[in-house]
Design an enzyme around this catalytic site. Structure first.
Site, PDB file in Angstrom:
ATOM      1  CG  ASP A   1       0.906  -3.939   5.492  1.00 14.90           C
ATOM      2  OD1 ASP A   1       1.937  -3.431   5.945  1.00 14.90           O
ATOM      3  OD2 ASP A   1       0.003  -3.525   5.685  1.00 14.90           O
TER       4      ASP A   1
ATOM      5  CG  HIS B   1      -0.402  -0.058   2.314  1.00 18.44           C
ATOM      6  ND1 HIS B   1      -0.112   1.204   3.228  1.00 18.44           N
ATOM      7  CD2 HIS B   1       0.042  -0.954   3.156  1.00 18.44           C
ATOM      8  CE1 HIS B   1       0.439   0.716   4.385  1.00 18.44           C
ATOM      9  NE2 HIS B   1       0.469  -0.442   4.541  1.00 18.44           N
TER      10      HIS B   1
ATOM     11  CG  ASP C   1       2.998   0.027   7.508  1.00 25.26           C
ATOM     12  OD1 ASP C   1       2.542  -0.265   6.348  1.00 25.26           O
ATOM     13  OD2 ASP C   1       2.095   0.520   8.607  1.00 25.26           O
TER      14      ASP C   1
ATOM     15  CD  GLU D   1      -3.024  -1.553   5.674  1.00 21.30           C
ATOM     16  OE1 GLU D   1      -3.219  -2.358   6.627  1.00 21.30           O
ATOM     17  OE2 GLU D   1      -2.185  -0.381   5.931  1.00 21.30           O
TER      18      GLU D   1
ATOM     19  CG  HIS E   1       1.182   2.360  12.432  1.00 20.57           C
ATOM     20  ND1 HIS E   1       0.233   2.007  12.566  1.00 20.57           N
ATOM     21  CD2 HIS E   1       2.001   1.864  11.184  1.00 20.57           C
ATOM     22  CE1 HIS E   1      -0.392   1.451  11.556  1.00 20.57           C
ATOM     23  NE2 HIS E   1       0.705   1.515  10.673  1.00 20.57           N
TER      24      HIS E   1
ATOM     25  CG  ASP F   1      -2.429   4.206   2.914  1.00 13.87           C
ATOM     26  OD1 ASP F   1      -2.068   3.095   2.459  1.00 13.87           O
ATOM     27  OD2 ASP F   1      -3.279   4.023   4.028  1.00 13.87           O
TER      28      ASP F   1
END
Ligand SMILES: [Zn+2]
Length: 410
Positions: free
Chosen positions: A188, A86, A125, A159, A383, A88
């Site tokens: 992921d 992904h 990520d 995502e 994150h 984003d």
């Protein structure tokens, strides 16, 4: 590791990290810009032209969210090996007055290279997998090999915010893209040696409870209904009953059981000599796929009504989050075996099919009836501030993809 490829990893990561591809929900845009950066590389490396199925979204300047794939033709069209990544990223956090970002040692949108370690928002990520799958496929293109099966690198939006504008849209609006025996790798998530092949997940249930009693003075408990005592009773009864009734073990999961954990509780009264009339508390439940969530809720409701009768309270329950897990991917599904074979060939390790306690985007594929796995070799710092990825992991993952693509479907 050849230096050329290492330089390509850094260059790709640098260009991708420089685009803050935040979702509209996170106050940003940039998925299209990031798609553009990536597609320039794909073109330069000789990949076929991308096929787009963009999701309408009037909140973005373009009116859509990009989803696309590049498909390398193999000797056989089906099954196709899909690797999904992904575009984003999640926001880097708070920006401080001096322009730096809270918790970050470097600018999250400027790639920082320290030996083997890359720092920046998105480097793990999900750029690690974008880069690794791209380089793995490029090796085939470079040596002019027609793989046994079609290979498709799928890149989606949204995502990080529930996939409604990404994978979910694709599955709903373009089900013809996938066939049931395709090999689907959602790149992921994983563990630090790449041995984890995620094939299942627990259902997730987050519950908030509110206990209403009657507040009174500490010296006159008979004039009130102590909400704290009721809460304590309910928590204990829930804890006991849920663990007793839903006690199955499944060794696919770590831990192998359903978990029912009291987590948060609210403040009640400010002083010691007041009997509280209101209490709030929460439970985080992670439930093995065999148990329907409705059966858990029924048990909880029974316990609450018994407790309310006993303590003279009124308790309400609110569902903050509910994810009913789909049927797991079979531990011996062809895609699992193919990944195990690629791991054995490239790293001499045994791939271990396991379940997770949380939900992943692979659940959308599983819900739609596809056998999907989640795999990657990651440190697990997605994150977080100072998100990082190892160049050596990215190259090693490219090796696995190359092997997977070269050997094709079983
Ligand atoms: Zn991700």
């Amino acid at each position: 590791m050849c230096n050329g490829e290492k330089n390509d990893v850094i260059e790709l990561q640098r260009r991708l990290t420089a685009v803050p591809a935040l979702n509209p929900e996170s106050g940003g845009e940039g998925e299209w810009k990031k798609a553009g950066v990536l597609q320039k590389f794909l073109q330069r490396y000789g990949f076929p032209a991308p096929v787009h199925h963009d999701t309408p979204d009037p909140r973005t300047p373009e009116g859509t969210r990009p989803n696309f794939f590049v498909r390398i033709r193999g000797k056989k069209e089906k099954p196709c090996i899909w690797v999904m990544t992904h575009l984003d990223v999640v926001p880097p956090g708070e920006r401080l007055k001096d322009g730096s970002w809270k918790g970050w040692k470097t600018d999250p949108y400027k790639l920082h290279v320290d030996g083997d370690i890359l720092y920046g928002r998105g480097v793990e990520d999900n750029q690690q997998a974008i880069v690794a799958s791209l380089l793995g496929a490029r090796r085939l293109l470079r040596s002019d090999i027609t793989p046994p099966n079609d290979i498709a690198l799928l890149v989606v939006s949204a995502e990080e915010t529930g996939s409604e504008y990404g994978l979910q849209y694709l599955l709903d609006s373009h089900p013809e893209l996938f066939s049931k025996d395709d090999y689907i790798i959602v790149a992921d998530g994983g563990n630090d040696d790449g041995s984890l092949i995620e094939i299942a997940e627990k259902s997730v249930l987050w519950l908030n409870f509110h206990v209403s009693g009657k507040q009174t003075h500490g010296s006159t408990p008979h004039l009130g209904d102590n909400a704290f005592r009721a809460m304590a009773g309910i928590v204990k009864d829930l804890d006991t009953a849920l663990h007793r009734q839903f006690d199955a073990e499944d060794n696919l999961f770590r831990p192998p059981v359903s978990t029912f954990e009291p987590t948060r509780h609210g403040r009640n009264v400010p002083n010691i000599n007041t009997i509280p009339g209101e209490e709030t508390f929460s439970f985080d439940c992670r439930i093995l796929p065999r148990y329907p969530i409705d059966s858990i809720l029924k048990t909880i409701e029974d316990i609450i009504s018994k407790a309310d009768a006993k303590y003279g309270t009124h308790t309400t329950m609110e569902i903050e989050n509910r994810l009913d897990t789909p049927a797991p991917t079979e531990p011996d599904a062809p895609v699992v075996k193919a990944m195990q074979r690629a791991l054995k060939t490239t790293r001499n390790i045994e791939g271990n099919p396991l379940g997770l306690g949380g939900s992943t985007v692979a659940a959308f594929f599983r819900k739609a009836g596809y056998q999907a796995i989640v795999w990657s070799t990651v440190e697990g710092v997605a994150h977080q501030a100072n998100e990082q990825a190892l160049i050596s992991n990215i190259i090693a993952d490219a090796d696995v993809y190359e092997s997977l693509f070269l050997h094709g479907c079983l």
